[in-house]
Every structure is written in structure tokens, then in C-alpha cells.
Scaffold this active site. Structure first.
Site, short mmCIF file in Angstrom:
data_model
loop_
_atom_site.label_atom_id
_atom_site.label_comp_id
_atom_site.label_asym_id
_atom_site.label_seq_id
_atom_site.Cartn_x
_atom_site.Cartn_y
_atom_site.Cartn_z
N LYS A 5 -6.85 3.77 8.28
CA LYS A 5 -5.85 4.56 7.55
C LYS A 5 -6.31 6.13 7.57
CE LYS A 5 -3.63 1.29 4.77
NZ LYS A 5 -3.39 0.86 3.40
N SER A 60 0.72 -1.30 -0.11
CA SER A 60 -0.17 0.10 0.03
C SER A 60 0.77 1.21 0.01
CB SER A 60 -0.90 0.05 1.24
OG SER A 60 -0.15 0.04 2.49
#
Length: 819
Positions: free
Chosen positions: A732, A689
Site C-alpha cells: 500500500k 482496511s
């Protein structure tokens, strides 16, 4: 663990220092020329040993009159005669405890104590043995040796080699010391021997002790022979009793355990167990009726009957399926967690309408401290059911779930059956805590055992190995908890319906602290609302400056720390009441632990803010890229995993293949080395990611364009310039909001994850969804006009600095020439 060894040489008595550090001992006694292991706890004793190891390794041992080592010893609590000891070997554990091997050297008498802090130190005088008549002492030593060898033969715990060792000791005084140190006698008796300088008197005293010990051993041997004879008589008695029992059965009379058998038979009748369980219980009962109470199998049979008759075969609590009441209970116990509470209410509503116990097995997944276990407790309270919490984290033995077979000594049922017996209900709420941390070993795989437990189509005939009969678990409501899902075996995860608890935003934490945490800690520390208060601003400061978490555990710890400080002030009457505000939080918690000024980290080209997922929630991940003269090298640091390293290589290949489109001269790669670093290098990092952040950092460095302030990004990249979706987007984004980020870039295919994010967060964040890596650069990098303007400002600052230096140089030169 650190270990130091020492090989002693010859040391005359006159070479022993006049002053020695004194180590009190309370459970051992050391004699000259003997070797003894000792332990010293952390504190004054540890300081004493460390000081001795830096010097001559010689210490003094004095027996304490205290029964335990608790507290500090005073001179009055110690005997005045002890042994000078040399430390031969010393090792220190990580917890500070010290283990030593010491050798006795000489007797000494304390003349006076010269130091009490941090440890005792005394002025000593070494005392030599007073020799006895050689003929008399030889006869007494021979007699002592003869008696001692008898003691060694009669004492199983003493090695037989001690008798031979004693024969090799020529000195009568040393022989008496060696015998005293090995026989089983009290410390006061040993101290009395230590205080005898006259060898003749010492031999007499030790001979008395050995004779007394020998007399005790001879009596013990006699008793042992009598016990053996009694055992033979018992075997005879058992044989006769069996004959009597057979005759009683012929006559129709009852045996000794008839009352106990009748009691178990009544329990079997009233327990409500199924037909198969009843047959097994009656079979075990018939075996019990034929046993004598002294048989070793008798206890095994009664234990099994106790378990099988005390289980709740038919006993259960009445469900309270009032949906409004259940919703009120969940709202009272937990703030937020709307999605999880909504799914629980749906679960209860379906159960109310269908009147069936079968349904999905809920798995509450999220970071620590988000209320997973307590949510299960609230479900039990809302339904009016009993609650059982079973911690399966770290369990490596299948028997913990299924139980042990009865062939093993000390066998017991598994934790589930034990819990049902404890609460006395067959339909409790059972929370299986930390299912993501189950292990496996040669003892079996506990996660495989849970497959039957958590399958509604199978658990109505769950068979525990100990009971060896089916037990219906279909009425049990199972709820599991986990921090991560990827460590749960796929077959087990397939049986679970996952509810994500991503964490709390700051506003939710403030409300939870005011409603739950502060009143709870205030009560726990003996405070009241009139003696302790805390403003919302203070709570926000604790959240932002002293905690970095998705849950609430650290926040509760910090509030507890503040309450302890306030309780201390109130107890010492320094204040009648304590009010915590923004200004005085640091007085109780010290300086702030975390600095959330993320914009200061993005101060030069090549620095990018990424977003990472951890089991404890989302985290900010900084990525730094720099270049230097070299030959096409790529250096990666910061504990990157293999997948993250591949992302860097992919990003670099994409940048090199599209360098002209980015305004980068492709010749630049021939003469430079690139270094990619992820700070917090001690923490392992992996995953794809960070790909878009890696690519953005490379382009930012090579084009000398800074990344926009307060911007973070996440996404996987491909060689063709595509941005692929990633996991943990909700965590996140919450982490970015927690640290004050204002703009977030996510993959376009992750837009669906925005539905789970609170609206308060979405209102203050600007979220861009992209599918192409070029779009990431257009959003993340500063405009070329800003880049050129920044370069001009840098040139102006440099010219000013050079002009300043030029003005200073002549003055410095003239000053030098004048000198």
C-alpha cells in the site's frame, strides 16, 4: 452468441433477385431442396451474411476450385454454376464466426460479376430442369432407387431412414440431387451433377456414381470378411506359438523377445535403483519374458520398464556452493529484491556448512511480474543445478502430482517424476509455479499430494502411483511461487517459508529497464545500440503514464511496442536511428493511459483517499460520501463486500455516538440519507482496511471540512475508536508513493512493516502511525481556521455571481419588453 431463425415460405423462381451476393464454398456442395449447415469466418463472408439477413436472406453458393479457404476468392477461381440458398438459421459466436443452416432453392448460372469488394456479387440467371420422357425417367429413377438402397444398407455412416425417404420423392430430378448429396463422392463429381439441366442426363450420371460407390462397398465388405477370417487364423497361430514357446522352454531355447529382455536386464543392473525398485522391475521383466510381442500387455510392460530404468536413481550434478559466485549471479540476473536474495544466500551458506540437503521450502510471494520464477532459475544457475519449472496453477487432478495407476490406459508418472527423467538428475531446482491457484475436484486434491512432496521428513520415500516404488526427492531443492497466500491451504503453507516480493519503486524500474529490458527488446526486434536509444526521462514517462503495476510486465510490453515502431521506421528507411525521449514517447504509445493527479480528486468535503491491497500489488482507493434529505437511510454502492459494508456501519455508529465531540449537531441525522460510494464500481472490493477512510469521509462531510491534499490512509476501526492493524502495508505504501502521495496514515501496530520499505520511499513520505480514530481526524482534516477561511471565500464567490446575475436581469427584461 446471437441466433436468428427463419421459417421459409413458398418462393417462386421468378421472385429470386437477378443479383445475388456470392458465398464461395470449398468443402461442401448444396443441391436444390436440400438443407446443409455452413460456417463463415469473420471478414467478407461475415459482412455478406449480415447484409443478407437484413434483406431477403437469399445468397448464391459457388464451389471454389481452391483446396482451402485461405485468401480472398476471385471470380476466375469459382465455378459458374451454383445453387440459390435461403438462410434458415444463423448464429454468431463471440469470436465473430458464423454458423448457418441453409436450404437450396434453384440452380443458377453466373451471367457476370458486378461487385468484388467487400464481397462478390453476381448477375445470375435461374435455370429450370429440362424434363425427360416420363416413362424413360420413371424406369431410370426406379433403377437408381434400387441401387441407392443397397448403398444405404452397406454404408454404416448413412441412416437407414434415407432409403425410405428416397422412396417418397416423386420427382426424378430431385431424387438424383438427394442421392448425389448423400453418397460418398468427390466435390467435382457433385458439381458435374449440379451443372446438368437435363433430368435424363442427370439420372444417368448419378446412376454411374451410385454403381461405382456400390462396387467399392461390396469390395470393402469382401475385404472385411477376409480380415475376420485372418483374425481367426491369428488366434490359431497364437495358440500354436504358445505351444512352441512351451516346448522351447522345455528344451532350454530362448523366445522371440530374448534380446529385448536381456537389454532391460542390463539396464536394471546399471541404473543404481534401490532394492525395492529392483524387485518390482525384475518382476515386470519376468512377466515380459513370458509374453508374446503381439500381446496387448506387452507395450504396457515395456513402457513401465522404460520409465523405471531411465530415472536418475543415482545420477546428480555437483553443487557449486561458492557463495560469492552465487551472489554475483543473483545480482547479475536481478536488480533489487535484496531481502529475497539475502535469504537465498543464507540458504546456500547453511547447506555448504552442514553438507545436508534438508532445509526450508522457500515460497516467493508477490504481485505478477516481480521476478519470482526467474529468481528460481537464477538459483539453479548459481548452484550449477538443472532447472525444472512445473506450472501447478489450475491443476485439479491429483494424478498430475502423483501419476496415474498402471491400470489406466495411457497411464504416465506425475509431473515431478517426468521432470526428473527429462533433466537426468535427482537434485535439480524445481519451481512449483502458482501454488496459490491449485484447485480440487472429484479427481482429488493436488495440494494434499504436495504435502508429501514438500516435506523434507517424508519426501525421501515419495511414491508415484505409476512407478509404485519409493523415489528419493530429498536431494531436490523445491521453490514455490504465489501471488497471494490466503488461498494456499494452511497445511501446505505451514511447510513453506514465505519471502515477500512487494514490487519495485520507480527508480528501480528505471534501472531495470536500462540494464535488462531495453537491451533484451532491442535484440529481439533486430535493433542495435546505434540504431535505437531511450533516455531515462522517456523510461520514467512510460512508467508513470502508461503502466500501473508493482511488477515489470506491462513496462516490458510498452518498451516492446516502442521497439516495434522503431524497427518499422528503420526497416522502411525513414530513419537510420531512432532516439526515444520524453517528447516523442506519445508518438509510439499514444496518449497517456493513467493520470496520477490525485489532488484533483480530493476537491470537496466527503472525499477521502484510502489504500487497498490486490494480488497485483497496492492500489489507491477513493471513497466518496454525500448526504441528501431523507429518513436515516444508508446507501452503499461500488461493489462492496460484506466486510467493507460492516466497516461503513461501524464508522457511522462511531460518528453518531461522538458527534458532539466532532462539532456535529446530532439532530442532523434525523433528516438526511447518507450515500457512500467507492468508484470503479465494476470491480469487487472487500476487507476491513478502509474503515478509517470511511470514518474520515463521514466526518469530513458532516463538518464540511476537506481532507488534506496528497494524504492517504489505511486501518481497521472499532466501535470504541481504536485503529487496528491491517495487512499489505508495504504494498500500500509503495502504491501511494507511485502516485505521488506525500502523507500516509497507518495503524500504530503496523510500524514494524516499515522496515521492509526502501529508504528512498521513506525519505519522501511522511508516515503517521495512530492508534485512536480521533488522531486520524486531527491529522487528516483541514484546520477549522482554514475551513472558515474557505467558507468565507465561497461566500464571496457566490455574492459576486449573484451581483453579476442581477446586473444582467434588467437588460434582459427590457429586451424582452421591446420585442
Amino acid at each position: 452468441m446471437s441466433v436468428q431463425e427463419f421459417s421459409p415460405g413458398s418462393l417462386a423462381p421468378e421472385e429470386i433477385p437477378d443479383q445475388l451476393p456470392i458465398l464461395p464454398v470449398y468443402d461442401v456442395s448444396l443441391f436444390p431442396k436440400m438443407v446443409l449447415p455452413l460456417q463463415a469466418a469473420e471478414g467478407a463472408a461475415s459482412m455478406l451474411v449480415d447484409e443478407a439477413m437484413r434483406g431477403c436472406r437469399i445468397i448464391g453458393l459457388l464451389l471454389s476450385r481452391k483446396a482451402s479457404p485461405q485468401g480472398r476468392h476471385t471470380p476466375e477461381e469459382l465455378h459458374t454454376v451454383g445453387t440459390v440458398a435461403m438462410i434458415l438459421k444463423m448464429s454468431k459466436n463471440q469470436d465473430g464466426n458464423i454458423q448457418m443452416m441453409v436450404q437450396g432453392m434453384e440452380r443458377f448460372r453466373v451471367e457476370g460479376f458486378t461487385q468484388s469488394e467487400p464481397y462478390l456479387k453476381a448477375q445470375i440467371k435461374v435455370v429450370a430442369d429440362e424434363p425427360a420422357d416420363e416413362k424413360e425417367s420413371g424406369v431410370m429413377a426406379a433403377n437408381l432407387l434400387s441401387q441407392y438402397q443397397k448403398v444405404v444398407k452397406l454404408t454404416p455412416s448413412l441412416p437407414q431412414e434415407l432409403g425410405e425417404m428416397a422412396q417418397s420423392i416423386p420427382d426424378p430430378g430431385t431424387l438424383s440431387d438427394m442421392v448425389t448429396s448423400t453418397i460418398n463422392t468427390g466435390l467435382e463429381e457433385k458439381q458435374a451433377v449440379l451443372e446438368l439441366w437435363d433430368v435424363a442426363e442427370r439420372l444417368k450420371k448419378v446412376t454411374q456414381l451410385v454403381n461405382y460407390q456400390l462396387e467399392i462397398l461390396e469390395i470393402g465388405t469382401k475385404i472385411q470378411s477376409q480380415v475376420k477370417e485372418d483374425m481367426n487364423n491369428r488366434q490359431k497361430e497364437y495358440y500354436l506359438r504358445q505351444q512352441i514357446k512351451a516346448m522351447q522352454e522345455e528344451l532350454g531355447e530362448e523366445g522371440e523377445n530374448a534380446a529385448e529382455v536381456a537389454e532391460y536386464r542390463a539396464l536394471i543392473e546399471t541404473s543404481g535403483m534401490g532394492e525395492e525398485a529392483r524387485r518390482e522391475a525384475e518382476r515386470e521383466l519376468s512377466r515380459l519374458a513370458r509374453m508374446h510381442p503381439s500381446s496387448s500387455e506387452y507395450t504396457v510392460a515395456t513402457t513401465y520398464l522404460d520409465w523405471i530404468t531411465s530415472l536418475p536413481w543415482q545420477s546428480e550434478t555437483q553443487d557449486n556452493l561458492d557463495i560469492k559466485q552465487a551472489k554475483k549471479v543473483l545480482d547479475d540476473d536481478h536488480f533489487g529484491l535484496d531481502k529475497a536474495k539475502k535469504r537465498i544466500i543464507e540458504f546456500l551458506a547453511v547447506r555448504k556448512l552442514t553438507q545436508t540437503s534438508k532445509g526450508s521450502i522457500l515460497c516467493l510471494a508477490g504481485p505478477p511480474g516481480t521476478g519470482k520464477t526467474s529468481l528460481g532459475r537464477s538459483v539453479a544457475r548459481a548452484m550449477g543445478r538443472e532447472f525444472i519449472r512445473i506450472a501447478v496453477g489450475g491443476v485439479r487432478d491429483e494424478a498430475e502430482i502423483r501419476g496415474h495407476r498402471r491400470t489406466y490406459v495411457g497411464a504416465l508418472p506425475g509431473r515431478i517424476i517426468q521432470g526428473l527423467r527429462r533433466v537426468g538428475s535427482k537434485n535439480p531446482v524445481v519451481v512449483l509455479d502458482e501454488v496459490d491457484k491449485i484447485g480440487n475436484s472429484f479427481q482429488g486434491d493436488p495440494s494434499s499430494a504436495l504435502l508429501e512432496v514438500l516435506d523434507p521428513e517424508q519426501n525421501h520415500t515419495f511414491t508415484d502411483h505409476y512407478l509404485d516404488v519409493p523415489f528419493d526427492l530429498s536431494r531436490v531443492m523445491f521453490i514455490t511461487t504465489a501471488n497471494v497466500l490466503h488461498t494456499i491451504p494452511p497445511a501446505l503453507l505451514d511447510r513453506l517459508e514465505v519471502l515477500d516480493l512487494a514490487g519495485y519503486i520507480d527508480d528501480e524500474k528505471v534501472k531495470i529497464a536500462n540494464r535488462y529490458l531495453i537491451p533484451k527488446q532491442r535484440k529481439a526486434h533486430g535493433l542495435t545500440a546505434s540504431t535505437f536509444s531511450m533516455t531515462k526521462g522517456a523510461v520514467k514517462k512510460v512508467i508513470s503514464g502508461y503502466t500501473r503495476e508493482a511488477g515489470l510486465r506491462n513496462l516490458e510490453r510498452e518498451i516492446a511496442s516502442i521497439c516495434r515502431g522503431a524497427a518499422t521506421m528503420v526497416a522502411q528507411e525513414e530513419a537510420k536511428s531512432v532516439a526515444i525521449n520524453v517528447k516523442n514517447v506519445s508518438q509510439f504509445l499514444g496518449p497517456e493511459k493513467f493520470n496520477w493527479d490525485v489532488s484533483s480528486r480530493i476537491s470537496s468535503p466527503g472525499v477521502v483517499m484510502g489504500l487497498a491491497w490486490t494480488p497485483a500489488g497496492g492500489e489507491i482507493l477513493y471513497i466518496e460520501v454525500t448526504a441528501m434529505k431523507g429518513n436515516k437511510g444508508l446507501n452503499l454502492t461500488g461493489q462492496m463486500g460484506s466486510v467493507m459494508k460492516e466497516s461503513v456501519s461501524t464508522a457511522l455508529s462511531f460518528v453518531r455516538s461522538n458527534c458532539r465531540g466532532f462539532g456535529i449537531d446530532d439532530e442532523i441525522f434525523k433528516g438526511i440519507d447518507l450515500h457512500v460510494h467507492v468508484p470503479a464500481g465494476a470491480i469487487p472490493k472487500d476487507g476491513p482496511s478502509a474503515g478509517v477512510a470511511m470514518m474520515t469521509g463521514l466526518v469530513s462531510l458532516l463538518t464540511n471540512r476537506m481532507v488534506q491534499k496528497n494524504l492517504a490512509m489505511t486501518g481497521e476501526i472499532t466501535l470504541r475508536g481504536k485503529v487496528l492493524p491491517v495487512g499489505g502495508v508495504k504494498e500500500k505504501i509503495l502504491a501511494a508513493h507511485r502516485v505521488g502521495v506525500r502523507t500516509v496514515i497507518i495503524p500504530q501496530q503496523n510500524e514494524k512493516d516499515l522496515e521492509d520499505i526502501p529508504k528512498k520511499v521513506l525519505n519522501v513520505l511522511t508516515i503517521h502511525s495512530v492508534s485512536e480514530m480521533v488522531d486520524v481526524l486531527n491529522l487528516a482534516l483541514e484546520r477549522r481556521e482554514s475551513h472558515e477561511r474557505r467558507n468565507d471565500e465561497v461566500k464571496v464567490r457566490r455574492e459576486r455571481r449573484h451581483r453579476t446575475l442581477d446586473r444582467r436581469r434588467p437588460a434582459a427584461a427590457s429586451s424582452f419588453n421591446s420585442e
